[in-house]
Design an enzyme around this catalytic site. Structure first.
Site, PDB file in Angstrom:
ATOM      1  N   ASN A   1      10.505 -11.838  39.240  1.00  0.00           N
ATOM      2  CA  ASN A   1      11.600 -11.357  40.036  1.00  0.00           C
ATOM      3  C   ASN A   1      11.075 -11.253  41.482  1.00  0.00           C
ATOM      4  O   ASN A   1      11.677 -10.834  42.418  1.00  0.00           O
ATOM      5  CB  ASN A   1      11.866  -9.732  39.514  1.00  0.00           C
ATOM      6  CG  ASN A   1      10.770  -8.823  39.889  1.00  0.00           C
ATOM      7  OD1 ASN A   1       9.493  -9.104  40.461  1.00  0.00           O
ATOM      8  ND2 ASN A   1      10.854  -7.479  39.833  1.00  0.00           N
TER       9      ASN A   1
ATOM     10  N   ALA B   1       3.924  -9.517  33.777  1.00  0.00           N
ATOM     11  CA  ALA B   1       4.563  -8.893  34.962  1.00  0.00           C
ATOM     12  C   ALA B   1       4.334  -7.432  34.652  1.00  0.00           C
ATOM     13  O   ALA B   1       4.832  -6.785  33.460  1.00  0.00           O
ATOM     14  CB  ALA B   1       6.207  -9.260  34.681  1.00  0.00           C
TER      15      ALA B   1
ATOM     16  N   SER C   1      -6.192  -4.637  30.232  1.00  0.00           N
ATOM     17  CA  SER C   1      -6.910  -4.311  31.328  1.00  0.00           C
ATOM     18  C   SER C   1      -8.069  -3.545  30.575  1.00  0.00           C
ATOM     19  O   SER C   1      -8.034  -2.788  29.827  1.00  0.00           O
ATOM     20  CB  SER C   1      -6.056  -3.501  32.170  1.00  0.00           C
ATOM     21  OG  SER C   1      -7.216  -2.987  33.143  1.00  0.00           O
TER      22      SER C   1
ATOM     23  N   TYR D   1      -1.518   4.101  34.655  1.00  0.00           N
ATOM     24  CA  TYR D   1      -1.422   2.538  34.603  1.00  0.00           C
ATOM     25  C   TYR D   1      -2.249   2.091  33.208  1.00  0.00           C
ATOM     26  O   TYR D   1      -1.841   1.343  32.521  1.00  0.00           O
ATOM     27  CB  TYR D   1      -2.335   2.124  35.997  1.00  0.00           C
ATOM     28  CG  TYR D   1      -2.698   0.348  35.724  1.00  0.00           C
ATOM     29  CD1 TYR D   1      -1.879  -0.432  35.499  1.00  0.00           C
ATOM     30  CD2 TYR D   1      -4.066   0.131  35.348  1.00  0.00           C
ATOM     31  CE1 TYR D   1      -2.029  -1.818  35.429  1.00  0.00           C
ATOM     32  CE2 TYR D   1      -4.559  -1.146  35.101  1.00  0.00           C
ATOM     33  CZ  TYR D   1      -3.449  -2.210  35.199  1.00  0.00           C
ATOM     34  OH  TYR D   1      -3.666  -3.556  34.901  1.00  0.00           O
TER      35      TYR D   1
ATOM     36  N   LYS E   1      -0.974   0.255  29.576  1.00  0.00           N
ATOM     37  CA  LYS E   1      -1.483  -1.050  28.981  1.00  0.00           C
ATOM     38  C   LYS E   1      -2.039  -0.695  27.499  1.00  0.00           C
ATOM     39  O   LYS E   1      -1.719  -1.492  26.492  1.00  0.00           O
ATOM     40  CB  LYS E   1      -2.612  -1.410  29.848  1.00  0.00           C
ATOM     41  CG  LYS E   1      -2.380  -1.966  31.196  1.00  0.00           C
ATOM     42  CD  LYS E   1      -1.714  -3.178  31.034  1.00  0.00           C
ATOM     43  CE  LYS E   1      -1.095  -3.706  32.320  1.00  0.00           C
ATOM     44  NZ  LYS E   1      -0.334  -5.319  32.300  1.00  0.00           N
TER      45      LYS E   1
ATOM     46  N   ASN F   1     -12.657  -7.084  36.180  1.00  0.00           N
ATOM     47  CA  ASN F   1     -12.244  -7.432  37.624  1.00  0.00           C
ATOM     48  C   ASN F   1     -11.873  -8.612  38.050  1.00  0.00           C
ATOM     49  O   ASN F   1     -12.505  -9.434  38.296  1.00  0.00           O
ATOM     50  CB  ASN F   1     -13.135  -6.593  38.391  1.00  0.00           C
ATOM     51  CG  ASN F   1     -13.331  -5.144  38.385  1.00  0.00           C
ATOM     52  OD1 ASN F   1     -13.594  -4.686  37.336  1.00  0.00           O
ATOM     53  ND2 ASN F   1     -13.120  -4.440  39.445  1.00  0.00           N
TER      54      ASN F   1
ATOM     55  N   ILE G   1     -16.632   2.268  51.551  1.00  0.00           N
ATOM     56  CA  ILE G   1     -17.134   2.105  50.357  1.00  0.00           C
ATOM     57  C   ILE G   1     -17.197   3.526  49.739  1.00  0.00           C
ATOM     58  O   ILE G   1     -17.760   4.482  50.423  1.00  0.00           O
ATOM     59  CB  ILE G   1     -18.836   1.794  50.686  1.00  0.00           C
ATOM     60  CG1 ILE G   1     -18.648   0.232  51.071  1.00  0.00           C
ATOM     61  CG2 ILE G   1     -19.331   1.849  49.210  1.00  0.00           C
ATOM     62  CD1 ILE G   1     -20.047  -0.388  51.473  1.00  0.00           C
TER      63      ILE G   1
ATOM     64  N   ARG H   1     -14.311   7.605  44.681  1.00  0.00           N
ATOM     65  CA  ARG H   1     -12.790   7.685  44.393  1.00  0.00           C
ATOM     66  C   ARG H   1     -12.690   8.316  43.149  1.00  0.00           C
ATOM     67  O   ARG H   1     -13.505   7.964  42.359  1.00  0.00           O
ATOM     68  CB  ARG H   1     -12.518   6.254  44.626  1.00  0.00           C
ATOM     69  CG  ARG H   1     -10.776   6.078  44.378  1.00  0.00           C
ATOM     70  CD  ARG H   1     -10.696   4.473  44.573  1.00  0.00           C
ATOM     71  NE  ARG H   1     -11.178   3.569  43.638  1.00  0.00           N
ATOM     72  CZ  ARG H   1     -10.655   2.220  43.479  1.00  0.00           C
ATOM     73  NH1 ARG H   1      -9.966   1.782  44.535  1.00  0.00           N
ATOM     74  NH2 ARG H   1     -11.213   1.638  42.588  1.00  0.00           N
TER      75      ARG H   1
HETATM   76  N1  UFG Z   1     -13.966  -0.168  46.385  1.00  0.00           N
HETATM   77  C1  UFG Z   1     -14.596   0.445  47.431  1.00  0.00           C
HETATM   78  N2  UFG Z   1     -13.648   0.320  48.597  1.00  0.00           N
HETATM   79  C2  UFG Z   1     -12.322  -0.195  48.463  1.00  0.00           C
HETATM   80  C3  UFG Z   1     -11.747  -0.574  47.210  1.00  0.00           C
HETATM   81  C4  UFG Z   1     -12.790  -0.599  46.119  1.00  0.00           C
HETATM   82  O1  UFG Z   1     -15.773   0.810  47.712  1.00  0.00           O
HETATM   83  O2  UFG Z   1     -11.759  -0.120  49.559  1.00  0.00           O
HETATM   84  C5  UFG Z   1     -14.956  -0.139  45.035  1.00  0.00           C
HETATM   85  C6  UFG Z   1     -14.553   0.843  44.112  1.00  0.00           C
HETATM   86  O3  UFG Z   1     -14.911   2.048  44.239  1.00  0.00           O
HETATM   87  C7  UFG Z   1     -14.965   0.086  42.612  1.00  0.00           C
HETATM   88  C8  UFG Z   1     -15.247  -1.408  43.438  1.00  0.00           C
HETATM   89  O4  UFG Z   1     -15.058  -1.185  44.587  1.00  0.00           O
HETATM   90  O5  UFG Z   1     -16.213   0.573  42.773  1.00  0.00           O
HETATM   91  C9  UFG Z   1     -14.099  -2.366  42.582  1.00  0.00           C
HETATM   92  O6  UFG Z   1     -12.820  -1.599  42.989  1.00  0.00           O
HETATM   93  P1  UFG Z   1     -11.564  -2.351  42.741  1.00  0.00           P
HETATM   94  O7  UFG Z   1     -10.319  -1.190  43.155  1.00  0.00           O
HETATM   95  O8  UFG Z   1     -11.611  -3.592  43.352  1.00  0.00           O
HETATM   96  O9  UFG Z   1     -11.260  -2.388  41.178  1.00  0.00           O
HETATM   97  P2  UFG Z   1     -11.507  -1.433  40.031  1.00  0.00           P
HETATM   98  O10 UFG Z   1     -12.957  -1.655  39.295  1.00  0.00           O
HETATM   99  O11 UFG Z   1     -11.208  -0.072  40.346  1.00  0.00           O
HETATM  100  O12 UFG Z   1     -10.320  -1.598  38.870  1.00  0.00           O
HETATM  101  C10 UFG Z   1     -10.010  -3.145  38.837  1.00  0.00           C
HETATM  102  C11 UFG Z   1      -8.416  -3.166  38.863  1.00  0.00           C
HETATM  103  C12 UFG Z   1      -7.639  -2.450  37.643  1.00  0.00           C
HETATM  104  C13 UFG Z   1      -8.369  -2.800  36.341  1.00  0.00           C
HETATM  105  C14 UFG Z   1     -10.020  -2.495  36.378  1.00  0.00           C
HETATM  106  C15 UFG Z   1     -10.526  -3.199  35.146  1.00  0.00           C
HETATM  107  O13 UFG Z   1      -7.833  -2.706  39.938  1.00  0.00           O
HETATM  108  O14 UFG Z   1      -6.354  -2.538  37.499  1.00  0.00           O
HETATM  109  O15 UFG Z   1     -10.301  -3.534  37.587  1.00  0.00           O
HETATM  110  O16 UFG Z   1     -11.878  -3.004  35.218  1.00  0.00           O
HETATM  111  F1  UFG Z   1      -7.890  -1.900  35.498  1.00  0.00           F
END
Ligand code: UFG
Length: 320
Positions: free
Chosen positions: A32, A72, A115, A139, A143, A168, A205, A280
């Site tokens: 879409n 999707a 995921s 989310y 899944k 990731n 971070i 976070r």
């Molecule tokens: N991080 C930061 N600053 C940011 C964004 C991320 O420090 O602005 C850190 C997060 O705290 C984490 C790491 O970078 O430690 C990776 O974060 P992401 O948001 O890139 O990825 P996540 O590990 O949180 O999650 C990702 C996907 C999810 C999926 C998951 C599976 O976003 O959809 O991987 O492991 F489910």
């Protein structure tokens, strides 16, 4: 093989399309374009604009297909907690619509984008598929529930599946064929890239007091081209009549947030400004996949996922 790639204009979807075309498959893309990009559509595909909430459009798209890859979905973890209705409707109802259309049209195989978010916060850093699922965000819950529906649709409708639990997803096609960049990225690497190219001032971070060597979180970063190859292998596997599977896709190796920042600075020769912010909510200290099962079942291994390839292929897209 005629394959319908639902969500094939998105970031991962476009890489899957490319891999399927390279394997000689006939590809239709159903999308879409809500987050997918027109620029990601390969000229060789039949593009069917449509929404997975539109059952008539799905019924029409299913005609003549032998398999479906379904990518999707809504995927922002934070948003899923604030607006669960959107995730229930798009991810769960949308997927049920895809499965129902497959059932009606007699399409018997599906590769589903799952995921690592289904695991929540596991007790051990390296996760294989026997680790119990326990999603801690809505989310991940959608899944996990879809994986359960898949089991029933196999029993009742004979649709076999491979659910791929991505860790990731990062990186870009090395040949530069996929050009669409995510608008308002929320994941680490695109944000680091936006700092490197000057679109963004700085990176926050999230937490530097984790029990890891440098205090920042460790994740298993897997190149999207490796993920795409796994979809082709899963389609071939299902077409040969084999049993349904749930498989992790990762490298088994971890990199901390600071590893990513420092290596990006070195490779791009750009300073990455960052500040330390509070942790976070819901971030585990360390998450890594055991991908032994994907190797055993599909013969899959991450071969494009070394950190330099990941950073350089991404920088090639973000560099101004
Ligand atoms: N991080 C930061 N600053 C940011 C964004 C991320 O420090 O602005 C850190 C997060 O705290 C984490 C790491 O970078 O430690 C990776 O974060 P992401 O948001 O890139 O990825 P996540 O590990 O949180 O999650 C990702 C996907 C999810 C999926 C998951 C599976 O976003 O959809 O991987 O492991 F489910």
């Amino acid at each position: 093989m005629n394959v319908l790639i639902v969500g094939g204009a998105g970031y991962i979807g476009a890489h899957v399309v490319k891999a399927c075309l390279s394997a000689g498959m006939t590809v239709s893309v159903f999308d879409n374009l809500s987050t997918g990009k027109k620029v990601n559509l390969f000229p060789q595909v039949r593009f069917i604009p449509g929404d997975i909430l539109d059952t008539k459009a799905l019924d029409a798209a299913m005609q003549g297909q032998q398999a479906v890859v379904h990518l999707a979905a809504k995927k922002a973890v934070g948003e899923s907690m604030e607006n669960p209705e959107k995730y229930a409707v798009n991810n769960i109802t949308g997927t049920l619509n895809v499965l129902n259309a497959m059932g009606k049209a007699g399409v018997r195989h599906i590769v589903f984008s799952s995921s690592a978010a289904v695991y929540g916060i596991p007790h051990i850093p390296e996760i294989d598929e026997t680790v119990p699922t326990n999603p801690i965000n809505f989310y991940g819950f959608t899944k996990r529930e879809i994986e359960r529906f898949l089991v029933w649709y196999e029993r009742l409708r004979g649709i076999t599946f491979v659910a791929l639990r991505y860790f990731n997803a990062v990186g870009y096609d090395a040949e530069g064929d996929i050009r669409g960049l995510e608008s308002h990225p929320q994941n680490l690497l695109p944000i680091v890239m936006e700092v490197a190219n000057g679109t963004r001032q700085e990176l926050s971070i999230f937490g530097h007091d984790y029990p890891t060597p440098d205090g920042t979180c460790i994740r298993d970063y897997v190149h999207v081209t490796d993920l795409a190859i796994a979809h082709v292998q899963a389609l071939t596997y299902l077409a040969s009549g084999k049993a349904s599977q749930i498989l992790n896709l990762g490298t088994g190796k971890g990199h901390s947030v600071l590893d990513i920042v420092r290596r990006t600075e070195t490779l791009t020769k750009q300073p990455i400004r960052y500040v330390f912010a509070p942790r976070r909510h819901g971030d585990p200290a360390e998450l890594r996949a055991s991908a032994a099962k994907a190797k055993e079942v599909l013969g899959w291994q991450a071969i494009h996922s070394d950190l330099d390839t990941i950073i350089l292929t991404t920088w090639a897209r973000y560099q101004r």
